[in-house]
Design a protein around this motif. Structure first.
Motif, PDB file in Angstrom:
ATOM      1  N   LEU A 139       0.824  -1.207   0.000  1.00  0.00           N
ATOM      2  CA  LEU A 139       0.000   0.000   0.000  1.00  0.00           C
ATOM      3  C   LEU A 139       0.862   1.262   0.000  1.00  0.00           C
ATOM      4  O   LEU A 139       0.605   2.197  -0.750  1.00  0.00           O
ATOM      5  CB  LEU A 139      -0.929   0.009   1.210  1.00  0.00           C
ATOM      6  CG  LEU A 139      -2.128  -0.923   1.092  1.00  0.00           C
ATOM      7  CD1 LEU A 139      -2.904  -0.954   2.392  1.00  0.00           C
ATOM      8  CD2 LEU A 139      -3.032  -0.486  -0.037  1.00  0.00           C
ATOM      9  N   ILE A 140       1.906   1.262   0.838  1.00  0.00           N
ATOM     10  CA  ILE A 140       2.759   2.454   0.893  1.00  0.00           C
ATOM     11  C   ILE A 140       3.344   2.733  -0.478  1.00  0.00           C
ATOM     12  O   ILE A 140       3.337   3.862  -0.964  1.00  0.00           O
ATOM     13  CB  ILE A 140       3.882   2.278   1.940  1.00  0.00           C
ATOM     14  CG1 ILE A 140       3.282   2.178   3.329  1.00  0.00           C
ATOM     15  CG2 ILE A 140       4.842   3.452   1.887  1.00  0.00           C
ATOM     16  CD1 ILE A 140       4.274   1.810   4.400  1.00  0.00           C
ATOM     17  N   ALA A 141       3.834   1.666  -1.134  1.00  0.00           N
ATOM     18  CA  ALA A 141       4.381   1.864  -2.474  1.00  0.00           C
ATOM     19  C   ALA A 141       3.293   2.338  -3.428  1.00  0.00           C
ATOM     20  O   ALA A 141       3.527   3.201  -4.275  1.00  0.00           O
ATOM     21  CB  ALA A 141       5.001   0.565  -2.972  1.00  0.00           C
ATOM     22  N   SER A 142       2.076   1.792  -3.265  1.00  0.00           N
ATOM     23  CA  SER A 142       1.023   2.159  -4.212  1.00  0.00           C
ATOM     24  C   SER A 142       0.581   3.604  -4.016  1.00  0.00           C
ATOM     25  O   SER A 142       0.168   4.250  -4.965  1.00  0.00           O
ATOM     26  CB  SER A 142      -0.167   1.214  -4.080  1.00  0.00           C
ATOM     27  OG  SER A 142      -0.915   1.518  -2.933  1.00  0.00           O
ATOM     28  N   TYR A 143       0.687   4.132  -2.786  1.00  0.00           N
ATOM     29  CA  TYR A 143       0.347   5.549  -2.592  1.00  0.00           C
ATOM     30  C   TYR A 143       1.266   6.420  -3.455  1.00  0.00           C
ATOM     31  O   TYR A 143       0.816   7.366  -4.102  1.00  0.00           O
ATOM     32  CB  TYR A 143       0.513   5.980  -1.132  1.00  0.00           C
ATOM     33  CG  TYR A 143      -0.332   5.232  -0.143  1.00  0.00           C
ATOM     34  CD1 TYR A 143      -1.535   4.649  -0.518  1.00  0.00           C
ATOM     35  CD2 TYR A 143       0.070   5.099   1.186  1.00  0.00           C
ATOM     36  CE1 TYR A 143      -2.295   3.957   0.397  1.00  0.00           C
ATOM     37  CE2 TYR A 143      -0.692   4.410   2.100  1.00  0.00           C
ATOM     38  CZ  TYR A 143      -1.876   3.836   1.697  1.00  0.00           C
ATOM     39  OH  TYR A 143      -2.620   3.141   2.600  1.00  0.00           O
ATOM     40  N   GLY A 144       2.555   6.081  -3.427  1.00  0.00           N
ATOM     41  CA  GLY A 144       3.501   6.860  -4.228  1.00  0.00           C
ATOM     42  C   GLY A 144       3.240   6.700  -5.714  1.00  0.00           C
ATOM     43  O   GLY A 144       3.275   7.674  -6.473  1.00  0.00           O
ATOM     44  N   LEU A 145       2.985   5.452  -6.145  1.00  0.00           N
ATOM     45  CA  LEU A 145       2.760   5.208  -7.575  1.00  0.00           C
ATOM     46  C   LEU A 145       1.471   5.867  -8.045  1.00  0.00           C
ATOM     47  O   LEU A 145       1.396   6.405  -9.146  1.00  0.00           O
ATOM     48  CB  LEU A 145       2.690   3.702  -7.836  1.00  0.00           C
ATOM     49  CG  LEU A 145       4.015   2.961  -7.764  1.00  0.00           C
ATOM     50  CD1 LEU A 145       3.782   1.476  -7.925  1.00  0.00           C
ATOM     51  CD2 LEU A 145       4.960   3.455  -8.844  1.00  0.00           C
ATOM     52  N   MET A 146       0.467   5.820  -7.194  1.00  0.00           N
ATOM     53  CA  MET A 146      -0.851   6.349  -7.552  1.00  0.00           C
ATOM     54  C   MET A 146      -0.771   7.823  -7.947  1.00  0.00           C
ATOM     55  O   MET A 146      -1.406   8.255  -8.902  1.00  0.00           O
ATOM     56  CB  MET A 146      -1.777   6.129  -6.350  1.00  0.00           C
ATOM     57  CG  MET A 146      -3.008   6.977  -6.279  1.00  0.00           C
ATOM     58  SD  MET A 146      -4.218   6.456  -7.457  1.00  0.00           S
ATOM     59  CE  MET A 146      -4.967   8.016  -7.878  1.00  0.00           C
ATOM     60  N   VAL A 147       0.019   8.615  -7.218  1.00  0.00           N
ATOM     61  CA  VAL A 147       0.074  10.049  -7.505  1.00  0.00           C
ATOM     62  C   VAL A 147       1.297  10.386  -8.359  1.00  0.00           C
ATOM     63  O   VAL A 147       1.638  11.552  -8.508  1.00  0.00           O
ATOM     64  CB  VAL A 147       0.092  10.893  -6.213  1.00  0.00           C
ATOM     65  CG1 VAL A 147      -1.188  10.693  -5.452  1.00  0.00           C
ATOM     66  CG2 VAL A 147       1.284  10.545  -5.350  1.00  0.00           C
ATOM     67  N   HIS A 148       1.929   9.363  -8.932  1.00  0.00           N
ATOM     68  CA  HIS A 148       3.093   9.593  -9.790  1.00  0.00           C
ATOM     69  C   HIS A 148       2.692  10.501 -10.950  1.00  0.00           C
ATOM     70  O   HIS A 148       1.723  10.235 -11.642  1.00  0.00           O
ATOM     71  CB  HIS A 148       3.591   8.245 -10.321  1.00  0.00           C
ATOM     72  CG  HIS A 148       4.789   8.364 -11.201  1.00  0.00           C
ATOM     73  ND1 HIS A 148       6.042   8.494 -10.694  1.00  0.00           N
ATOM     74  CD2 HIS A 148       4.915   8.386 -12.538  1.00  0.00           C
ATOM     75  CE1 HIS A 148       6.909   8.586 -11.702  1.00  0.00           C
ATOM     76  NE2 HIS A 148       6.243   8.520 -12.830  1.00  0.00           N
ATOM     77  N   GLY A 149       3.435  11.570 -11.145  1.00  0.00           N
ATOM     78  CA  GLY A 149       3.089  12.501 -12.219  1.00  0.00           C
ATOM     79  C   GLY A 149       2.272  13.680 -11.726  1.00  0.00           C
ATOM     80  O   GLY A 149       2.242  14.714 -12.367  1.00  0.00           O
ATOM     81  N   GLY A 150       1.588  13.524 -10.611  1.00  0.00           N
ATOM     82  CA  GLY A 150       0.892  14.650  -9.987  1.00  0.00           C
ATOM     83  C   GLY A 150      -0.331  15.124 -10.746  1.00  0.00           C
ATOM     84  O   GLY A 150      -0.909  14.404 -11.556  1.00  0.00           O
ATOM     85  N   GLY A 151      -0.722  16.366 -10.461  1.00  0.00           N
ATOM     86  CA  GLY A 151      -1.960  16.926 -11.030  1.00  0.00           C
ATOM     87  C   GLY A 151      -3.023  16.955  -9.956  1.00  0.00           C
ATOM     88  O   GLY A 151      -3.080  16.043  -9.132  1.00  0.00           O
TER      89      GLY A 151
END
Lengths: 502, 117
Positions: A139-151
């Motif tokens: 989950l921790i990794a997915s939080y970072g991946l989820m917002v990868h690229g931002g916006g």
């Protein structure tokens, strides 16, 4: 002791910090490491699958502590299968991502490796508390991946995703506490021995714990009524990340399969079969909600996300029957739906890249670069996703319908699966014709500034996934043979317990 | 003692759930914190409540406190601490970028889409 079993966790655990510490300024080296690690994990998956194929459950005691006190990893056919599926998906996703997506933010590859580590760990662990820990890692990794690229929209979807999962983790801990409180152990094999011995006065605590656990796994598996977080998250996540997340819902399904057959299965005394009564209705409602959502979606990403919810409904319907035949059918559908959903998410990414200003909104607009090729890919993947012949989705649904024949709820299962399949066909048909067909009649052409970012390598990734779907269809015989053995092994809980504890 | 522990877990959980349902990032994060306190307390109590019992083996001991829930609580505290930090950072970033602190996506002001960059 078989040391191969820990390697799928160790490899990404070593590669991820290496990428962060040593090669964070050099994207090319980071890519090399990431792809190499993905290839190694695929090889490891194959080797472990070969080791598990003889039907023996193998265990790995970390630090060689005696059971049931030490931490244990367990390899059986199901975990080997899930490792291979994760590795295939991981390799394809990383191929798509190195086509340019990984430049949009920092640390994509490190987070990606940690995510794979968490998923692999969740599939291998034989201990409820370590399942929690690996859930947290992924989950921790997915939080970072989820917002990868931002916006803005993606950040807000990310916050919602984090909050939902943090609440889920709290409930997980409460469930663990309850189960530990009445059984005094968290080792799954040991739990399977202790749960039948729980006295009548403590059954209420035990069963509350078991159902809270089902709720937590339901959050991960996007089961109604806790599916609401999925469409926003998956539709707004970057394409390769959404494709990788296709396996995350299956982690929830895997945990349900593992816990409610081994620990709260037929041998669990008063708590036996506690999940089935809740799981079947919830899964059928999930199926309807997902497919109606497909019909109502306003963007392609949303449509695929609801398709994922619907396919989880189908999968969990099969699981909730708790028979070897239904489970084998469900596992086939699990393999298929993971790959099909990932393909569709990558195709959404291709479309978004080529429609500046419009993204994946389902509106008629002029055609765009490589529309024919993408439309072909979408057509194949959508056929697989909705379960039309000739691809694997059709076989999967057929197997599930066949396995449900003896169930009391057979009328419900048959009618809902068939009706929702029609809804999905209409939904995906509408989406595809709006995006690809009607656009051909509109004059003009959407042009991006320069070449679209997702180039040849992205198409290779999509092609590989489509090929894997075809593979699953052509080799359905051997695959279902393996899955039958897997399901049979899952219901042989005695062998699992003695492999871990003796 | 049972009554105090049980009711404090209950009060913490109730307050946490109430704050979560406010669906704005600041109360939600406070609510999550209270919820994790409640969970930690609850986990701790699952080793059964006892006073003045040693967790390690000694000859004079009449009984033992269960050390495992304490280890679990320690892990849970570390994880929830890290998670709260992540949630705070992401909530701040989301607020600064979108000028909205709603946690619920469907209540977004205006219909924004991801900038497909």
């Amino acid at each position: 002791m078989n040391h191969w079993i820990i390697l799928p966790i160790l490899v990404p655990a070593v590669v991820a910090p290496m990428i962060v510490l040593a090669v964070r300024h050099d994207i090319v080296l980071a890519r090399v490491f990431s792809v190499a690690s993905a290839v190694i994990m695929l090889l490891l998956g194959g080797i472990l699958m070969g080791m598990a194929a003889d039907g023996q459950t193998q265990m790995y005691a970390l630090g060689n502590w005696p059971m049931p006190f030490g931490i244990v990893l367990v390899l059986d056919q199901l975990s080997a299968l899930m490792l291979v599926l994760t590795a295939v998906l991981g390799l394809v996703v990383v191929l798509y991502a190195i086509d340019g997506w990984d430049r949009h933010g920092r640390h994509f590859h490190a987070l990606f490796q940690l995510q794979l580590m968490g998923i692999n760990g969740a599939f291998l662990t034989g201990d409820l508390f370590n399942l929690f820990v690996f859930f947290e890692i992924l989950l921790i990794a997915s939080y970072g991946l989820m917002v990868h690229g931002g916006g803005p929209a993606r950040m807000r979807a990310g916050v919602q995703y984090v909050v939902v999962n943090l609440v889920g983790s709290s409930v997980f801990l409460v469930a663990i506490g309850l189960i530990y409180g009445v059984t005094g152990t968290l080792n799954m094999a040991d739990l399977a021995l202790r749960v039948p011995e729980v006295g009548a006065s403590e059954q209420a605590l035990l069963q509350t714990g078991a159902l809270l656990l089902l709720l937590v796994f339901g959050v991960k598996a996007a089961l109604v009524p806790v599916q609401f977080w999925l469409p926003g998250t998956y539709a707004l996540a970057p394409a390769p990340v959404a494709a990788l997340f296709a396996i995350m819902t299956k982690v929830g399904a895997y945990s349900i399969i593992r816990m409610y057959i081994l620990v709260f299965g037929d041998g669990a005394g008063e708590a036996a079969g506690i999940a089935a009564d809740w799981l079947l209705p919830a899964a059928l409602v999930t199926l309807v909600v997902g497919m109606v959502g497909v019909l109502a979606s306003r963007s392609l990403g949303q449509m695929v996300s609801f398709g994922v919810i619907g396919s989880m409904g189908t999968l969990l319907t099969a699981v909730s029957l708790f028979t070897p035949e239904a489970l084998s059918a469900g596992l086939y559908y699990l393999l298929h739906s993971t790959l099909a959903a990932a393909t569709l998410f990558l195709i959404v990414g291709l479309v978004v890249d080529r429609r500046p200003g419009l993204g994946d909104d389902l509106v008629v607009a002029p055609t765009f670069a490589q529309a024919g090729l993408i439309a072909g890919g979408f057509f194949l993947a959508a056929i697989a996703m909705v379960g039309m012949p000739p691809l694997a989705g059709f076989l999967g649904k057929l197997l599930i319908l066949d396995a449900a024949r003896d169930s009391d709820a057979v009328i419900w299962i048959w009618s809902l699966i068939l009706v929702t399949s029609l809804l999905a066909i209409i939904g995906f048909g509408r989406g595809g014709s709006t995006l690809f067909w009607k656009s051909a009649a509109v004059k003009g052409r959407l042009e991006t500034d320069g070449a679209p970012e997702s180039g040849a390598l992205s198409f290779v990734a999509v092609g590989l996934l489509l090929a894997s779907l075809v593979f699953l269809t052509v080799f359905a015989g051997p695959v279902t043979g393996y899955l039958d053995a897997t399901a049979a092994q899952l219901f042989e809980t005695r062998a699992y317990i003695s492999a871990v504890l003796d | 003692m049972e009554f105090i522990v049980a009711s404090s877990v209950g009060v913490l959980t109730a307050a946490g759930v109430y704050l979560l349902l406010r669906a704005r990032t600041y109360p939600v994060i406070l609510g999550l914190t209270l919820l994790t306190y409640a969970v930690n307390f609850f986990l701790f109590a699952m080793g059964r409540l006892s006073v003045n019992l040693p967790p390690v083996i000694s000859d004079e001991a009449l009984g033992y406190a269960d050390p495992l829930p304490q280890a679990l609580v320690l892990t849970a505290i570390v994880i929830s601490f890290g998670m709260t930090a992540v949630a705070v950072a992401m909530a701040l970033r989301a607020y600064l970028e979108s000028d909205s602190d709603h946690v619920d996506l469907s209540r977004s002001e205006g219909s924004e889409k991801a900038d497909h960059s």
